[in-house]
Structure formats: structure tokens, C-alpha cells
Design an enzyme around this catalytic site. Structure first.
Site, PDB file in Angstrom:
ATOM      1  N   GLN A  92       0.936   3.454   2.271  1.00 42.60           N
ATOM      2  CA  GLN A  92       1.227   4.491   1.283  1.00 42.60           C
ATOM      3  C   GLN A  92       2.055   3.873   0.155  1.00 42.60           C
ATOM      4  O   GLN A  92       2.236   4.489  -0.891  1.00 42.60           O
ATOM      5  CB  GLN A  92       2.020   5.623   1.914  1.00 42.60           C
ATOM      6  N   HIS A 112      -2.317   4.825  -2.089  1.00 40.12           N
ATOM      7  CA  HIS A 112      -1.669   5.531  -3.200  1.00 40.12           C
ATOM      8  C   HIS A 112      -1.575   4.674  -4.441  1.00 40.12           C
ATOM      9  O   HIS A 112      -0.779   4.950  -5.336  1.00 40.12           O
ATOM     10  CB  HIS A 112      -0.273   6.003  -2.772  1.00 40.12           C
ATOM     11  N   GLY A 179       7.523   3.366   9.409  1.00 42.71           N
ATOM     12  CA  GLY A 179       8.361   3.625   8.238  1.00 42.71           C
ATOM     13  C   GLY A 179       7.871   4.731   7.338  1.00 42.71           C
ATOM     14  O   GLY A 179       7.961   4.631   6.117  1.00 42.71           O
TER      15      GLY A 179
HETATM   16  C1  BV8 Z   1      -4.096  15.169  -2.238  1.00 36.44           C
HETATM   17  C2  BV8 Z   1       2.564   7.224  -5.236  1.00 36.44           C
HETATM   18  C3  BV8 Z   1      -5.965  16.472  -2.553  1.00 36.44           C
HETATM   19  C4  BV8 Z   1       3.535   7.758  -6.232  1.00 36.44           C
HETATM   20  C5  BV8 Z   1       2.616   8.953  -3.573  1.00 36.44           C
HETATM   21  C6  BV8 Z   1      -0.165  21.143  -3.982  1.00 36.44           C
HETATM   22  C7  BV8 Z   1      -1.049  20.619  -4.907  1.00 36.44           C
HETATM   23  C8  BV8 Z   1      -1.768  19.450  -4.660  1.00 36.44           C
HETATM   24  C9  BV8 Z   1      -1.573  18.779  -3.478  1.00 36.44           C
HETATM   25  C10 BV8 Z   1      -0.661  19.300  -2.588  1.00 36.44           C
HETATM   26  C11 BV8 Z   1       0.034  20.456  -2.798  1.00 36.44           C
HETATM   27  N1  BV8 Z   1       0.822  20.697  -1.715  1.00 36.44           N
HETATM   28  C12 BV8 Z   1       0.668  19.701  -0.822  1.00 36.44           C
HETATM   29  C13 BV8 Z   1      -0.236  18.868  -1.329  1.00 36.44           C
HETATM   30  C14 BV8 Z   1      -0.701  17.677  -0.748  1.00 36.44           C
HETATM   31  C15 BV8 Z   1       0.207  16.571  -1.268  1.00 36.44           C
HETATM   32  C16 BV8 Z   1       1.387  16.490  -0.334  1.00 36.44           C
HETATM   33  O1  BV8 Z   1       1.225  16.078   0.782  1.00 36.44           O
HETATM   34  N2  BV8 Z   1       2.568  16.946  -0.808  1.00 36.44           N
HETATM   35  C17 BV8 Z   1       3.743  16.911   0.043  1.00 36.44           C
HETATM   36  C18 BV8 Z   1       4.996  16.760  -0.821  1.00 36.44           C
HETATM   37  C19 BV8 Z   1       3.777  18.212   0.861  1.00 36.44           C
HETATM   38  N3  BV8 Z   1      -0.577  15.352  -1.238  1.00 36.44           N
HETATM   39  C20 BV8 Z   1      -1.198  14.967  -2.353  1.00 36.44           C
HETATM   40  O2  BV8 Z   1      -1.080  15.491  -3.424  1.00 36.44           O
HETATM   41  C21 BV8 Z   1      -2.130  13.800  -2.136  1.00 36.44           C
HETATM   42  N4  BV8 Z   1      -3.410  14.133  -2.696  1.00 36.44           N
HETATM   43  O3  BV8 Z   1      -3.739  15.905  -1.361  1.00 36.44           O
HETATM   44  O4  BV8 Z   1      -5.240  15.321  -2.907  1.00 36.44           O
HETATM   45  C22 BV8 Z   1      -7.133  16.516  -3.394  1.00 36.44           C
HETATM   46  C23 BV8 Z   1      -8.293  16.933  -2.826  1.00 36.44           C
HETATM   47  C24 BV8 Z   1      -9.402  16.983  -3.600  1.00 36.44           C
HETATM   48  C25 BV8 Z   1      -9.334  16.600  -4.925  1.00 36.44           C
HETATM   49  C26 BV8 Z   1      -8.151  16.155  -5.492  1.00 36.44           C
HETATM   50  C27 BV8 Z   1      -7.018  16.118  -4.730  1.00 36.44           C
HETATM   51  C28 BV8 Z   1      -1.647  12.570  -2.879  1.00 36.44           C
HETATM   52  C29 BV8 Z   1      -0.314  12.155  -2.322  1.00 36.44           C
HETATM   53  C30 BV8 Z   1       0.059  10.820  -2.935  1.00 36.44           C
HETATM   54  C31 BV8 Z   1       1.274  10.979  -3.807  1.00 36.44           C
HETATM   55  N5  BV8 Z   1       1.734   9.644  -4.220  1.00 36.44           N
HETATM   56  N6  BV8 Z   1       2.960   7.710  -3.938  1.00 36.44           N
HETATM   57  C32 BV8 Z   1       4.755   6.896  -6.298  1.00 36.44           C
HETATM   58  O5  BV8 Z   1       4.992   6.091  -5.379  1.00 36.44           O
HETATM   59  O6  BV8 Z   1       5.475   7.061  -7.299  1.00 36.44           O
HETATM   60  S1  BV8 Z   1       3.338   9.644  -2.216  1.00 36.44           S
HETATM   61  C33 BV8 Z   1       4.804   8.836  -1.953  1.00 36.44           C
HETATM   62  O7  BV8 Z   1       5.608   9.690  -1.191  1.00 36.44           O
HETATM   63  C34 BV8 Z   1       4.635   7.639  -1.109  1.00 36.44           C
HETATM   64  O8  BV8 Z   1       3.508   6.878  -1.421  1.00 36.44           O
HETATM   65  C35 BV8 Z   1       4.640   8.186   0.279  1.00 36.44           C
HETATM   66  O9  BV8 Z   1       3.354   8.534   0.671  1.00 36.44           O
HETATM   67  C36 BV8 Z   1       5.444   9.430   0.135  1.00 36.44           C
HETATM   68  C37 BV8 Z   1       6.781   9.223   0.744  1.00 36.44           C
HETATM   69  O10 BV8 Z   1       6.527   9.076   2.100  1.00 36.44           O
HETATM   70  P1  BV8 Z   1       7.129   7.898   2.957  1.00 36.44           P
HETATM   71  O11 BV8 Z   1       6.447   6.633   2.626  1.00 36.44           O
HETATM   72  O12 BV8 Z   1       7.050   8.400   4.336  1.00 36.44           O
HETATM   73  O13 BV8 Z   1       8.605   7.716   2.499  1.00 36.44           O
HETATM   74  P2  BV8 Z   1       9.830   8.624   2.888  1.00 36.44           P
HETATM   75  O14 BV8 Z   1      10.980   8.193   2.067  1.00 36.44           O
HETATM   76  O15 BV8 Z   1       9.403  10.064   2.887  1.00 36.44           O
HETATM   77  O16 BV8 Z   1      10.127   8.263   4.418  1.00 36.44           O
HETATM   78  C38 BV8 Z   1      10.595   6.963   4.749  1.00 36.44           C
HETATM   79  C39 BV8 Z   1      10.710   6.917   6.253  1.00 36.44           C
HETATM   80  O17 BV8 Z   1      11.130   5.609   6.614  1.00 36.44           O
HETATM   81  C40 BV8 Z   1      11.740   7.875   6.799  1.00 36.44           C
HETATM   82  O18 BV8 Z   1      11.194   8.547   7.925  1.00 36.44           O
HETATM   83  C41 BV8 Z   1      12.897   6.989   7.229  1.00 36.44           C
HETATM   84  O19 BV8 Z   1      13.540   7.465   8.386  1.00 36.44           O
HETATM   85  C42 BV8 Z   1      12.184   5.697   7.529  1.00 36.44           C
HETATM   86  N7  BV8 Z   1      13.024   4.505   7.319  1.00 36.44           N
HETATM   87  C43 BV8 Z   1      13.992   4.325   6.390  1.00 36.44           C
HETATM   88  N8  BV8 Z   1      14.501   3.076   6.530  1.00 36.44           N
HETATM   89  C44 BV8 Z   1      13.824   2.479   7.541  1.00 36.44           C
HETATM   90  C45 BV8 Z   1      12.882   3.382   8.043  1.00 36.44           C
HETATM   91  N9  BV8 Z   1      12.062   3.079   9.075  1.00 36.44           N
HETATM   92  C46 BV8 Z   1      12.184   1.857   9.613  1.00 36.44           C
HETATM   93  N10 BV8 Z   1      13.064   0.921   9.192  1.00 36.44           N
HETATM   94  C47 BV8 Z   1      13.901   1.206   8.160  1.00 36.44           C
HETATM   95  N11 BV8 Z   1      14.783   0.273   7.752  1.00 36.44           N
END
Ligand code: BV8
Length: 239
Positions: A92, A112, A179
Site C-alpha cells: 500500500q 496505491h 505494518g
Molecule cells: C476505492 C496513497 C473504489 C495516498 C492511499 C467514500 C468514497 C470513496 C471511497 C471510499 C469512501 N469510503 C470508504 C471508501 C473506500 C476508501 C477507504 O477505504 N477509505 C477509508 C479511509 C475508510 N478506499 C478508497 O478510496 C480506495 N479506492 O475504494 O475505490 C472505486 C471503485 C470503483 C471505481 C472507482 C473507485 C483507494 C484507497 C487508496 C488511498 N491511497 N495511499 C498517499 O499515500 O498519499 S491509502 C494510504 O492510507 C496508504 O497507502 C495506506 O493504504 C493507508 C494507510 O494505511 P496503513 O498503511 O495501514 O498505515 P496506517 O498508518 O493506517 O497504519 C500503520 C500500521 O503500522 C499501524 O497499525 C501501526 O500499529 C503499525 N506500525 C507502526 N509502526 C510499526 C508498525 N508495525 C510494525 N512495525 C512498526 N515499527
């Protein structure tokens, strides 16, 4: 033992110990904006300079020599070099740390997009880009200005490689999630899609939202738990 088809999903947590902030760090805020509010086509249409500033800062960070792949990225590179069956690394993350740990690997898929890639919404021209972008930057393909954007999948946009990912999920026997907080779909739905037909293992600092869906959950820092887990997997393959 024959090697089950493997999928590894990674998120921002695998890059945290390399010095890249995760999305949940500082409560998911950047310059007082929610990331979900900046990483959208609507934000880009409304204020392209703000969105370019968000990505310019993150792209510039990747140029910092202190930011480099960590032991978890390198452990996965060893896993993918040695795995005897089909294997797909779906990240991701838009950083290039997996790319630098396993250069040229066809097994790596950035669902992504990538921070160091841009594309023109006018002519479709795409290329690697390590520097800053602004609404005034002319497209190298068609010379238009105001048409270049980061080649990144924003919220509401279709992730990349979904056909390849869905085909891999269909035959997957072993799924590792590393992660990621399991908050963003469709990636957050992969584990549930595999229930009952693949072994699923979460390796994360803390239980993710979907932790209860996994066959096994291992908590800890990626650089501490991923190398050992990879060695265990590979030694089992040798038996
Ligand atoms: C889609 C690029 C459908 C950008 C990213 C309303 C309208 C439209 C869509 C939606 C909507 N409501 C919901 C959705 C779906 C939406 C979604 O899921 N929203 C969420 C907020 C609810 N998804 C989308 O929009 C996706 N597209 O659904 O399209 C569609 C269908 C047909 C036609 C057209 C469209 C697209 C989603 C992609 C968005 N872009 N990234 C950028 O980077 O700037 S997402 C971005 O956030 C990341 O790429 C990643 O995916 C996400 C964050 O997640 P994580 O990677 O998990 O990071 P996070 O910080 O959350 O967690 C880190 C973890 O690591 C933690 O658990 C922590 O404990 C752990 N950690 C920390 N340190 C360590 C560790 N683990 C181990 N060791 C360590 N040291």
C-alpha cells in the site's frame, strides 16, 4: 513441503523504522489537514498547490540518504528470492523502500501508486520524477502546465493491479499482512476474502482492526519480528 502460493501485504508500518511517518502518526494529520482530505482528486482540483506541497515534502524525504530500507524490507527480499512457489508482494506504500530492497522484482506491486512517479492528466505521459511538482511545471510530454499529478491512487480512485491481486487471492495459500492498520479498502478486505482457505498471519506493532480475522497475529516492531518469521518460513520449506 510444497510451497503454498504466497501473498504479502505491507503498509506504512513496515517503513516506520526507516524514518517515514505512518498515516496514524500525529493522528493522521499533515499541516493540520487530515490525510484523507488531502489525498483526494477533489482536494487536488480545489487546491493543487497544497496537494503538490504534501507530495513534494514526502518525495524530498525519500532523497534523504538516512531514509533507506530496513531489516524488514531486506527480510522480505530474502523471502521472495527463495520462495519456491508463486509469490506476490502487494504494498500500500508509495515509498520506494521495497523497490530498493528487491530491485527489479516482478513480484512487487504498488497498489496505491508510487511517490517517485508522475503522470499528465492531459496526454497521459508518465515517468519517474524525484523533484518537486507545481501547477506551473510543464508536462515533459505535451508541454501543458497544470496537468501533472503524482502517479498515486487517491481516496475514491481505483487501486492499481486489482486483477492481478484478485487472481493471486484466488489461489493464495499463505497471506502475511505487515505494518498495516487494516483501515483502508480494498486492501483491508483481503484477509476476510481468504478465510477458510489460506493461512493468514498478521505481523504488526499492535492488533489491527481486522486482527481477529487472522489465523495468527504476532505483535512487535517489523525489524524485530519479520526477519525471524521469514527465517522460520524458509527453514520449514527446506524440511
Ligand atoms: C476505492 C496513497 C473504489 C495516498 C492511499 C467514500 C468514497 C470513496 C471511497 C471510499 C469512501 N469510503 C470508504 C471508501 C473506500 C476508501 C477507504 O477505504 N477509505 C477509508 C479511509 C475508510 N478506499 C478508497 O478510496 C480506495 N479506492 O475504494 O475505490 C472505486 C471503485 C470503483 C471505481 C472507482 C473507485 C483507494 C484507497 C487508496 C488511498 N491511497 N495511499 C498517499 O499515500 O498519499 S491509502 C494510504 O492510507 C496508504 O497507502 C495506506 O493504504 C493507508 C494507510 O494505511 P496503513 O498503511 O495501514 O498505515 P496506517 O498508518 O493506517 O497504519 C500503520 C500500521 O503500522 C499501524 O497499525 C501501526 O500499529 C503499525 N506500525 C507502526 N509502526 C510499526 C508498525 N508495525 C510494525 N512495525 C512498526 N515499527
Amino acid at each position: 513441503m510444497s510451497a503454498p502460493p504466497l501473498i504479502v501485504l505491507t503498509g506504512a508500518g513496515i517503513s516506520a523504522e526507516s524514518g517515514l511517518a505512518t498515516f496514524r502518526d500525529n493522528n493522521g494529520l499533515w499541516e493540520r489537514h487530515r490525510v484523507e482530505a488531502v489525498a483526494t482528486p477533489e482536494a487536488f482540483a480545489r487546491d493543487p498547490a497544497l496537494v503538490h506541497r504534501f507530495y513534494n515534502a514526502r518525495r524530498a524525504q525519500l532523497a534523504d540518504p538516512a531514509i533507506r530500507p530496513n531489516a524488514a524490507h531486506h527480510a522480505l527480499a530474502r523471502l521472495f528470492a527463495a520462495w519456491p512457489g508463486p509469490a506476490l508482494l502487494v504494498t500500500q506504500n508509495v515509498d520506494d523502500l521495497h523497490d530498493r530492497a528487491m530491485p527489479g522484482s516482478a513480484a512487487l506491486l504498488h497498489m496505491h501508486g508510487e511517490l517517485k512517479k508522475i503522470r499528465c492528466t492531459g496526454c497521459g505521459h508518465g515517468r519517474e520524477w524525484a523533484g518537486d511538482l507545481s501547477p506551473q511545471t510543464p508536462c515533459p510530454g505535451c508541454a501543458a502546465t497544470g496537468t501533472l499529478r503524482p502517479d498515486i491512487v487517491w481516496f475514491g480512485e481505483m487501486p492499481l493491479g486489482m486483477e492481478r491481486i484478485e487472481a493471486a487471492l484466488h489461489s493464495c495459500g499463505l497471506f502475511l499482512s505487515i505494518g498495516t492498520s487494516g483501515q483502508v479498502y480494498p486492501a483491508a478486505g483481503f484477509c476476510a476474502a481468504l478465510r477458510g482457505r489460506a493461512r493468514t498471519v498478521e505481523l504488526n506493532l499492535e492488533p489491527s482492526l481486522g486482527s481477529h480475522l487472522f489465523s495468527e497475529a504476532i505483535q512487535g516492531k517489523a525489524t524485530e519480528i519479520v526477519p525471524g518469521y521469514v527465517e522460520t518460513l524458509l527453514s520449514k520449506q527446506k524440511q
